[in-house]
Design a protein around this motif. Structure first.
Motif, PDB file in Angstrom:
ATOM      1  N   GLY A  31       0.820  -1.201   0.000  1.00 46.42           N
ATOM      2  CA  GLY A  31       0.000   0.000   0.000  1.00 46.42           C
ATOM      3  C   GLY A  31       0.855   1.252   0.000  1.00 46.42           C
ATOM      4  N   THR A  32       0.764   2.049  -1.060  1.00 50.04           N
ATOM      5  CA  THR A  32       1.528   3.307  -1.125  1.00 50.04           C
ATOM      6  C   THR A  32       0.610   4.527  -1.145  1.00 50.04           C
ATOM      7  N   ASP A  33      -0.685   4.306  -0.896  1.00 48.23           N
ATOM      8  CA  ASP A  33      -1.611   5.441  -0.761  1.00 48.23           C
ATOM      9  C   ASP A  33      -1.548   5.905   0.687  1.00 48.23           C
ATOM     10  N   PHE A  34      -0.582   6.796   0.953  1.00 48.58           N
ATOM     11  CA  PHE A  34      -0.327   7.224   2.318  1.00 48.58           C
ATOM     12  C   PHE A  34      -1.369   8.214   2.830  1.00 48.58           C
ATOM     13  N   ARG A  35      -2.140   8.784   1.974  1.00 51.50           N
ATOM     14  CA  ARG A  35      -3.054   9.847   2.389  1.00 51.50           C
ATOM     15  C   ARG A  35      -4.425   9.299   2.809  1.00 51.50           C
ATOM     16  N   ASP A  36      -4.921   8.299   2.105  1.00 50.34           N
ATOM     17  CA  ASP A  36      -6.242   7.756   2.420  1.00 50.34           C
ATOM     18  C   ASP A  36      -6.216   6.237   2.255  1.00 50.34           C
ATOM     19  N   PRO A  37      -5.494   5.534   3.087  1.00 53.67           N
ATOM     20  CA  PRO A  37      -5.382   4.078   2.941  1.00 53.67           C
ATOM     21  C   PRO A  37      -6.680   3.371   3.295  1.00 53.67           C
ATOM     22  N   LYS A  38      -6.971   2.273   2.570  1.00 51.49           N
ATOM     23  CA  LYS A  38      -8.211   1.530   2.814  1.00 51.49           C
ATOM     24  C   LYS A  38      -7.937   0.039   3.022  1.00 51.49           C
ATOM     25  N   PHE A  39      -6.684  -0.308   3.304  1.00 49.89           N
ATOM     26  CA  PHE A  39      -6.353  -1.719   3.505  1.00 49.89           C
ATOM     27  C   PHE A  39      -7.205  -2.346   4.590  1.00 49.89           C
ATOM     28  N   HIS A  40      -7.403  -1.592   5.645  1.00 53.06           N
ATOM     29  CA  HIS A  40      -8.093  -2.160   6.810  1.00 53.06           C
ATOM     30  C   HIS A  40      -9.553  -2.504   6.484  1.00 53.06           C
ATOM     31  N   ASN A  41     -10.107  -1.939   5.396  1.00 56.78           N
ATOM     32  CA  ASN A  41     -11.486  -2.256   5.007  1.00 56.78           C
ATOM     33  C   ASN A  41     -11.574  -3.552   4.207  1.00 56.78           C
ATOM     34  N   PHE A  42     -10.434  -4.010   3.667  1.00 58.55           N
ATOM     35  CA  PHE A  42     -10.440  -5.185   2.803  1.00 58.55           C
ATOM     36  C   PHE A  42      -9.732  -6.393   3.422  1.00 58.55           C
ATOM     37  N   LEU A  43      -8.746  -6.105   4.232  1.00 53.85           N
ATOM     38  CA  LEU A  43      -7.920  -7.191   4.771  1.00 53.85           C
ATOM     39  C   LEU A  43      -7.869  -7.110   6.287  1.00 53.85           C
ATOM     40  N   GLU A  44      -7.664  -8.261   6.896  1.00 52.47           N
ATOM     41  CA  GLU A  44      -7.535  -8.309   8.352  1.00 52.47           C
ATOM     42  C   GLU A  44      -6.103  -7.960   8.739  1.00 52.47           C
ATOM     43  N   LEU A  45      -5.950  -6.882   9.480  1.00 52.30           N
ATOM     44  CA  LEU A  45      -4.645  -6.429   9.948  1.00 52.30           C
ATOM     45  C   LEU A  45      -4.597  -6.535  11.466  1.00 52.30           C
ATOM     46  N   PRO A  46      -3.417  -6.717  12.003  1.00 51.41           N
ATOM     47  CA  PRO A  46      -3.313  -6.930  13.459  1.00 51.41           C
ATOM     48  C   PRO A  46      -3.920  -5.789  14.270  1.00 51.41           C
ATOM     49  N   GLN A  47      -3.646  -4.572  13.878  1.00 47.25           N
ATOM     50  CA  GLN A  47      -4.149  -3.420  14.624  1.00 47.25           C
ATOM     51  C   GLN A  47      -5.050  -2.538  13.763  1.00 47.25           C
ATOM     52  N   GLY A  48      -5.655  -3.162  12.747  1.00 47.35           N
ATOM     53  CA  GLY A  48      -6.588  -2.419  11.898  1.00 47.35           C
ATOM     54  C   GLY A  48      -5.924  -1.265  11.179  1.00 47.35           C
ATOM     55  N   LYS A  49      -6.530  -0.098  11.251  1.00 43.90           N
ATOM     56  CA  LYS A  49      -6.021   1.088  10.556  1.00 43.90           C
ATOM     57  C   LYS A  49      -4.676   1.539  11.115  1.00 43.90           C
ATOM     58  N   ASP A  50      -4.450   1.238  12.377  1.00 46.85           N
ATOM     59  CA  ASP A  50      -3.215   1.703  13.043  1.00 46.85           C
ATOM     60  C   ASP A  50      -2.058   0.705  12.918  1.00 46.85           C
ATOM     61  N   THR A  51      -2.208  -0.319  12.118  1.00 48.63           N
ATOM     62  CA  THR A  51      -1.138  -1.313  11.947  1.00 48.63           C
ATOM     63  C   THR A  51       0.084  -0.653  11.306  1.00 48.63           C
TER      64      THR A  51
END
Length: 786
Positions: A626-646
């Motif tokens: 993910g290189t969209d540093f301004r408005d990332p949306k990874f946390h909406n599509f994938l399970e991350l350990p700390q969600g948006k704050d990963t």
């Protein structure tokens, strides 16, 4: 925000892409065939209801011939016809048409037929007017001047042959009454009686009695009545009327013709009566003068013992003198008639009165002018019955009357002058012959003088007696102006409204036109990309494929080893197409795929995440960056350990103590992908991407993975993607159907021409399957839910 400008507009690859595609246009409408079917069915249904619930109208007509006996004679006043000062035949017909349509005549028709009272019964669909007879009849005890100005609706329920009730619109009884008894109402006392003997068979029927003001009914039929000549310059006039009741229309036309004839006959009778009255007054005066002359002759003869014999020696001279005297008498009679008529014309009290038309003059032009003058006076009197003196037609007639009056006075003065010259000459001769008779007995001369006066009186008296008799005869044999050619009849009536054929044709036309206009206008004002064809027409960039619209929003990652949905198959096809596009890239390390778009919301993250998953399922080791540093949306599509704050890419760049392995997260899946999220949102994303640790990250990933799928920032908003574009082996540019604007396609076209993004290819996201993007055999709705 980065503004991208292009030096030239978007062009196309060849003429076939920009030319009018008839087949495509037809298919565009055929795809919406059910719109046309629904619209046509709806309009046909509305047309049927309109016809079913519209009261039919019938056209009833009759024709009459209007007499044009009066015309302008060939006199010195005929020149006024060319100047428009005198009435001509066409103007006369137009005047008669206005008289036929006058409020006075139509009021007489309404009162004669009692049209202000209507009776209605409720049919299966429509209210039917009962004409000329209804089951019941209402009679008014109040004066017509009161009833004719009232408006009222009675709903009468027949209960038995003796009883009835007034009910409201819902059928609720308001009051009970007996047929034939006086009932007090808001418009005065009325009596309602049955019109049929056996009215019990209609027990329970409701009759609506509608009373309307007479003047409103008059105006209604004035507007509906059409009166026109059959042809240009023709005296045949056609009267026509549209009405839902054929018998009523027939009676109105025929009664109107009768009222018009009555009016013209009455007007002519009044003219004859005024002429006879004028002659009678003159006879009384002349009779008195004649009696005085007779008494004077008798007195002289009795006093002097004279006889009627004339001495022989004066016979010859007397004969000549007698002829002169006769001519003098005739001319003096003419002068008196001229002077009498002249005083009458100049009189202001009788300015618009009729002139005696039976006096007779030697000059035919005066007689013709008098006839024309009376014709205009009669027309003016008829028009004033239904209009005012300010009416343009009345003003025009007044001007013609004044012109005729001046012309008549000029003719009378000229005739009088001419007669005076002849009269003076005869009087001179008379003096000569009188001198010849000087020697005759003085008494004989007196008798001769009295005889002259007596002759004048007798001649005028006999003339007036003759004209009075003619006037009396005319008043009793007066004919109307109109002769009926065709009476209005029910058999000749025509069904004119509603026109079923035209209504159904119009319904069919508008039923086809409405969806056509909706589709056309929707397409005309639609600036969004609506199909793959739009991309092919507007871009020269290779098109990688199309991803169908995701129907289920429960899971954003739709690609799995067992998924057979149309969306999953589309990503498999995309994976295959990528292999073809990247077949020429000779590289020992992993291949870098950039996924970008023009603006946010076009589906970069959706496409890139599922593409990464599709590559992983094929057995490849895939890193999803993910290189969209301004408005990332990874946390909406994938399970991350700390969600948006990963922790992610930005944390690695900003903190040199963090290793690359610390920001790589592996999915717990059969076909895992390795995720490098964007990380914390920094205040200076563009500057971070210029950091050397960015290259270290890409170098590491390329060495350790088969594919790098990079979710980048939108290119039209920020410059972030362009700063790292040199790392890409393939740039996938996303546009979203019915979301992305056609006008912004100049941005990817510019990038492609200027090679600012390496190896560009377009991908259409959220494509509609009804536009032809089906994927494979057997992928139904059930699989689409996977």
């Amino acid at each position: 925000m980065m503004n991208i400008e292009t030096s030239e507009p978007i062009s196309v690859q060849d003429a076939t892409k920009t030319g009018f595609n008839l087949k495509g246009e037809i298919l565009k409408y055929l795809k919406k065939w059910y719109w046309f079917v629904i619209s046509v069915v709806l309009f046909i249904a509305l047309a049927f209801l309109h016809i079913r619930y519209t009261i039919p109208q019938y056209n009833v007509s009759g024709t009459i011939l209007i007499s044009q006996e009066e015309s302008v004679s060939e006199s010195e006043l005929s020149a006024f016809k060319d100047l428009g000062l005198l009435d001509n035949s066409s103007n006369k017909i137009e005047n008669e048409i206005q008289i036929i349509k006058s409020r006075t005549l139509i009021t007489n028709v309404v009162n004669s037929l009692n049209l202000n009272v209507q009776y209605f019964t409720k049919g299966r669909v429509l209210e039917i007017e009962n004409y000329p007879k209804s089951l019941i009849e209402i009679n008014f005890l109040s004066a017509d001047s009161i009833v004719h100005n009232k408006s009222k609706l009675f709903r009468v329920l027949i209960k038995s042959e003796t009883d009835f009730s007034f009910v409201d619109k819902d059928g609720k009884i308001l009051s009970d009454h007996i047929f034939g008894k006086t009932v007090s109402t808001s418009i005065g006392d009325v009596v309602i009686t049955p019109s049929k003997k056996d009215i019990t068979v209609n027990k329970g029927a409701i009759i609506n009695i509608k009373i309307s003001p007479v003047q409103s009914i008059v105006q209604k039929y004035r507007n509906k009545l059409s009166v026109s000549t059959v042809g240009k310059g023709s005296s045949i006039v056609k009267l026509s009327l549209n009405d839902p009741v054929k018998k009523k229309g027939r009676d109105i036309i025929n009664t109107l013709i009768e009222e018009y004839n009555k009016s013209t006959i009455e007007n002519k009778k009044q003219t004859s009566a005024r002429t006879a009255g004028f002659i009678s007054e003159r006879l009384q005066l002349i009779s008195g003068d004649l009696t005085e002359v007779d008494d004077e002759v008798a007195g002289i003869k009795s006093k002097f013992g004279l006889t009627s014999n004339v001495e022989a020696q004066t016979q010859r001279v007397a004969d000549i003198d007698s002829r002169n005297v006769q001519e003098i008498n005739r001319l003096e009679t003419q002068v008196r008639k001229i002077e009498s008529t002249r005083r009458f014309v100049m009189s202001q009290d009788g300015k618009y009165d009729l002139l005696p038309s039976t006096l007779g003059f030697d000059d035919p032009s005066i007689t013709a002018t008098v006839a024309r003058y009376n014709s205009l006076i009669r027309q003016r009197n008829r028009l004033l019955k239904s209009s005012s003196e300010q009416n343009p037609v009345v003003v025009n007639i007044d001007e013609q009357i004044n012109s005729l009056r001046q012309g008549l006075l000029a003719s009378l003065n000229g005739a009088k002058s001419s007669i005076s010259i002849s009269l003076n000459s005869l009087k001179t001769q008379d003096k000569y012959f009188s001198g010849k008779l000087y020697n005759a007995p003085q008494r004989q001369k007196e008798l001769t003088a009295i005889g002259r006066e007596q002759g004048i009186k007798e001649q005028l008296y006999l003339y007036l007696l003759q004209k009075r008799e003619e006037a009396e005869i005319t008043s009793h044999v007066t004919l109307s102006n109109a002769r009926i050619i065709d009476e209005a009849s029910i058999m000749a009536s025509k069904y004119v409204s509603p026109n079923k054929k035209m209504i159904y044709i119009a319904a069919l036309f508008f039923g086809m036109l409405l969806p056509f206009l909706i589709i056309y206008l929707k397409d005309l004002f639609n600036t969004k990309i609506s199909s793959r064809e739009d991309l092919e027409k507007l871009l020269t960039i290779p098109i990688l494929g199309a991803i169908p619209k995701l129907k289920s929003k429960k899971s954003k990652i739709v690609v799995s080893g067992t998924s057979r949905s149309s969306v999953a198959e589309a990503f498999r096809i995309l994976r295959t197409n990528l292999n073809f596009l990247m077949a020429g890239i000779k590289k020992d390390t992993g291949k870098v795929l950039f996924v970008t778009s023009t603006i946010s919301g076009e589906g970069k993250t959706l496409v890139s995440s599922n593409l990464a998953k599709a590559l992983a399922i094929s057995g490849k080791k895939v890193a999803y960056v993910g290189t969209d540093f301004r408005d990332p949306k990874f946390h909406n599509f994938l399970e991350l350990p700390q969600g948006k704050d990963t922790k992610g890419f930005t944390n690695y760049i900003m903190n040199s103590e963090i290793a690359i392995e610390d920001v790589i997260y592996k999915q717990n899946d059969e076909h895992p992908i390795y995720i490098i999220p964007s990380g914390v949102i920094p205040p200076n994303p563009a500057e971070l991407l210029l950091n050397d640790r960015v290259k270290e990250m890409f170098d590491y990933l390329e060495e350790n993975f088969d594919y790098l799928v990079v979710d980048t920032a939108p290119v039209s908003l920020v410059t972030d993607t362009l700063l790292i574009s040199h790392f890409a082996d393939l740039s996938i540019y996303i546009v979203r159907e019915n979301y992305s604007d056609k006008r912004v396609l100049k941005i990817p076209e510019s990038f492609y021409r200027d090679k600012r993004l390496p190896n560009m290819a377009m991908l259409l996201n959220a494509a509609s399957t009804k536009n032809g993007y089906g994927y494979g055999y057997g992928y139904g709705a059930k699989n689409d839910k996977d």
